[in-house]
Scaffold this motif. Structure first.
Motif, short mmCIF file in Angstrom:
data_model
loop_
_atom_site.label_atom_id
_atom_site.label_comp_id
_atom_site.label_asym_id
_atom_site.label_seq_id
_atom_site.Cartn_x
_atom_site.Cartn_y
_atom_site.Cartn_z
N GLN A 156 0.84 -1.20 0.00
CA GLN A 156 0.00 0.00 0.00
C GLN A 156 0.88 1.25 0.00
O GLN A 156 1.91 1.30 0.65
CB GLN A 156 -0.89 0.03 1.24
CG GLN A 156 -1.89 -1.11 1.32
CD GLN A 156 -2.70 -1.01 2.60
OE1 GLN A 156 -3.75 -0.41 2.64
NE2 GLN A 156 -2.18 -1.61 3.65
N GLU A 164 -1.33 0.48 -7.45
CA GLU A 164 -2.68 0.98 -7.64
C GLU A 164 -3.53 -0.04 -8.40
O GLU A 164 -3.16 -0.53 -9.46
CB GLU A 164 -2.65 2.30 -8.42
CG GLU A 164 -3.99 2.95 -8.63
CD GLU A 164 -4.58 3.53 -7.35
OE1 GLU A 164 -5.80 3.81 -7.34
OE2 GLU A 164 -3.82 3.72 -6.38
N GLY A 165 -4.68 -0.39 -7.83
CA GLY A 165 -5.58 -1.35 -8.45
C GLY A 165 -5.30 -2.79 -8.10
O GLY A 165 -6.13 -3.68 -8.39
N HIS A 204 -4.81 -6.11 -5.60
CA HIS A 204 -5.56 -6.61 -4.45
C HIS A 204 -4.61 -7.36 -3.52
O HIS A 204 -3.57 -7.86 -3.95
CB HIS A 204 -6.67 -7.56 -4.90
CG HIS A 204 -7.50 -7.04 -6.04
ND1 HIS A 204 -8.53 -6.14 -5.86
CD2 HIS A 204 -7.44 -7.29 -7.37
CE1 HIS A 204 -9.09 -5.86 -7.02
NE2 HIS A 204 -8.44 -6.54 -7.96
N THR A 217 -8.53 -3.75 -2.02
CA THR A 217 -7.95 -3.18 -3.23
C THR A 217 -7.20 -1.90 -2.89
O THR A 217 -7.69 -1.08 -2.11
CB THR A 217 -9.05 -2.88 -4.27
OG1 THR A 217 -9.81 -4.07 -4.51
CG2 THR A 217 -8.45 -2.39 -5.57
N ARG A 270 -6.30 1.64 -3.48
CA ARG A 270 -6.85 2.79 -4.17
C ARG A 270 -6.20 4.05 -3.63
O ARG A 270 -6.21 4.29 -2.41
CB ARG A 270 -8.36 2.88 -3.98
CG ARG A 270 -9.14 1.71 -4.56
CD ARG A 270 -9.07 1.66 -6.08
NE ARG A 270 -9.93 0.63 -6.62
CZ ARG A 270 -9.78 0.13 -7.84
NH1 ARG A 270 -8.83 0.60 -8.63
NH2 ARG A 270 -10.60 -0.82 -8.29
N ASN A 271 -5.64 4.84 -4.50
CA ASN A 271 -5.00 6.11 -4.10
C ASN A 271 -3.96 5.88 -3.01
O ASN A 271 -3.85 6.63 -2.06
CB ASN A 271 -6.04 7.12 -3.62
CG ASN A 271 -7.04 7.46 -4.70
OD1 ASN A 271 -6.68 7.65 -5.86
ND2 ASN A 271 -8.31 7.53 -4.34
#
Length: 420
Positions: free
Chosen positions: A310, A316-317, A319, A415, A417-418
């Motif tokens: 992370q 990004e995107g 999982h 997931t 994200r950002n």
């Protein structure tokens, strides 16, 4: 006169006790420090040591059932009002600092109640092996239970030491792992518990998730070539096949010595519907960078060891499997933990922090409920959620099944994200 080489301790405001080794290799640390208002002569120290040896020979050296050494001596209750929670982890390894943060908050939480006080017993300075740390904590009579180890491999090595198999359990101590997930740990020892689901549970869940949510029918698995990676890959493959799908590629890797471009070319050639990656976060990011360099676009699902990816733009995107997510901590204890963690560390907790907090609470609550020996703590943990109420933790309720695995804990696929 210059003081002799007596082991010293220093305790900070969190109750973390740092042990400083004696100056001489042959020096034996004292189990108790002299009271500050009393100065003992060398003669009185020697007399007390001889008396203590005599008492041990009369009370603890006459045999008995497995587990009744230190456990039996502690059955009358701790000699002081403070007991230690051992930190079973190698300093500097991934997740170590997060573990300490979770444990610091657990000690603060436990010490809100009256009665027995808690502190942390860190590994000795310079510790380099899980087995060595396990021996330190097991042989420290102040340690009522251990939180650790976070990794499955180190836990498998350390469990026989905590169980004191060499001496038929005389000095055994409970170890509660926050994140070790190998299926081989299920029921491995009466002295071992864990608060994270097993890899079997995680891999089965992911197989169902990628089949149902992604409608994937062809998967490639790039797995770390150790017990964790091999077992995860095997379980996923079996569960995926049961759902009418197929693993078209299984490729092992070794951290630090791989050419990730070769793996990217392999994935490009095979064109799977999804890539599974039971490995480390740093390695996951290296593969994702290699895939991006070749403009290979494929859904990517990392195992529970990849949570650390992370924040990286290349993730990004993607999982990953998680045993804890802040947004799912909706219980009263979970919300309290989140608030305290964010206020103290200005960040969200990861699974190492949250599950270490839960492991410490499991041990501490049994002590507060009356368990005053290592044997009593083990017996009390076995009854959590069965004969006695479960314990509320940051990631949910804490109860153990017959194999000492956590009961009822769910696995989450999240997931990135950002960057989060």
């Amino acid at each position: 006169m210059t003081p002799g080489p007596i082991a010293r301790t220093m305790t900070n405001r969190f109750g973390i006790e740092n042990f400083v080794r004696p100056a001489y290799p042959h020096a034996v640390p004292l189990l108790k420090r002299p009271r500050p208002e009393r100065t003992l002569t060398h003669l009185s120290i020697l007399a007390r040591a001889l008396l203590g040896a005599l008492l041990v020979s009369l009370t603890g050296g006459c045999g008995g059932r497995a587990g009744e050494g230190v456990g039996r001596r502690l059955n009358d209750g701790p000699s002081e009002t403070t007991v230690a929670l051992g930190v079973g982890a190698l300093p500097g390894r991934p997740g170590y600092e997060s573990m300490l943060r979770g444990l610091e908050l657990a000690v603060i939480r436990l010490n809100e109640a009256n009665g027995v006080r808690f502190r942390l017993r860190l590994p000795d300075s310079g510790s380099i092996s899980a087995v060595g740390i396990a021996g330190q904590l097991r042989d420290d009579a102040s340690v009522i239970g251990v939180v650790g180890h976070p990794e499955s491999g180190n836990t498998l090595e350390a469990v026989p030491v905590y169980a004191d198999v060499e001496h038929e359990g005389v000095n055994a101590v409970v170890a509660v792992s926050p994140t070790a997930s190998s299926p081989r740990l299920s029921g491995i020892s009466p002295w071992f518990f864990r608060v994270a689901p097993s890899d079997h549970d995680a891999a089965r869940f992911v197989a169902q998730w990628v089949r149902d949510s992604m409608h994937a029918s062809r998967a490639a698995i790039i797995y770390r070539n150790d017990a964790y990676g091999r077992e995860w890959a095997s379980t996923f493959g079996e569960s995926f096949a049961e759902r009418g799908a197929k693993v078209i590629e299984r490729a092992p890797y070794l951290s630090g010595i791989m050419e990730w471009e070769a793996y990217a070319r392999l994935i490009e050639a095979q064109r799977p519907d999804v890539v599974l990656f039971p490995g480390d976060a740093a390695d996951a990011l290296a593969l994702l960078r290699a895939l991006k360099a070749r403009d290979v676009r494929v859904p990517f699902v990392g195992g529970d060891g990849t949570e650390g990816m992370q924040g990286a733009p290349e993730a990004e995107g993607a999982h990953f499997v998680a045993f804890f997510r802040p947004e799912r901590a909706t219980s009263a204890e979970g919300r309290r933990f989140l608030q305290q963690y964010r206020e103290r560390y200005t960040a969200d907790p990861d699974m190492f922090a949250a599950l270490s907090y839960d492991a410490a609470l499991a041990i501490g609550r049994t002590v507060q409920a009356g368990a005053r020996s290592r044997l009593a703590v083990r017996a009390a943990l076995e009854q959590l959620g069965r004969a006695t109420p479960s314990v509320d933790g940051a990631a949910g309720v804490i109860a153990f099944d017959a194999k000492h695995d956590i009961a009822g804990r769910s696995v989450v696929v999240t997931t990135v994200r950002n960057g989060s």
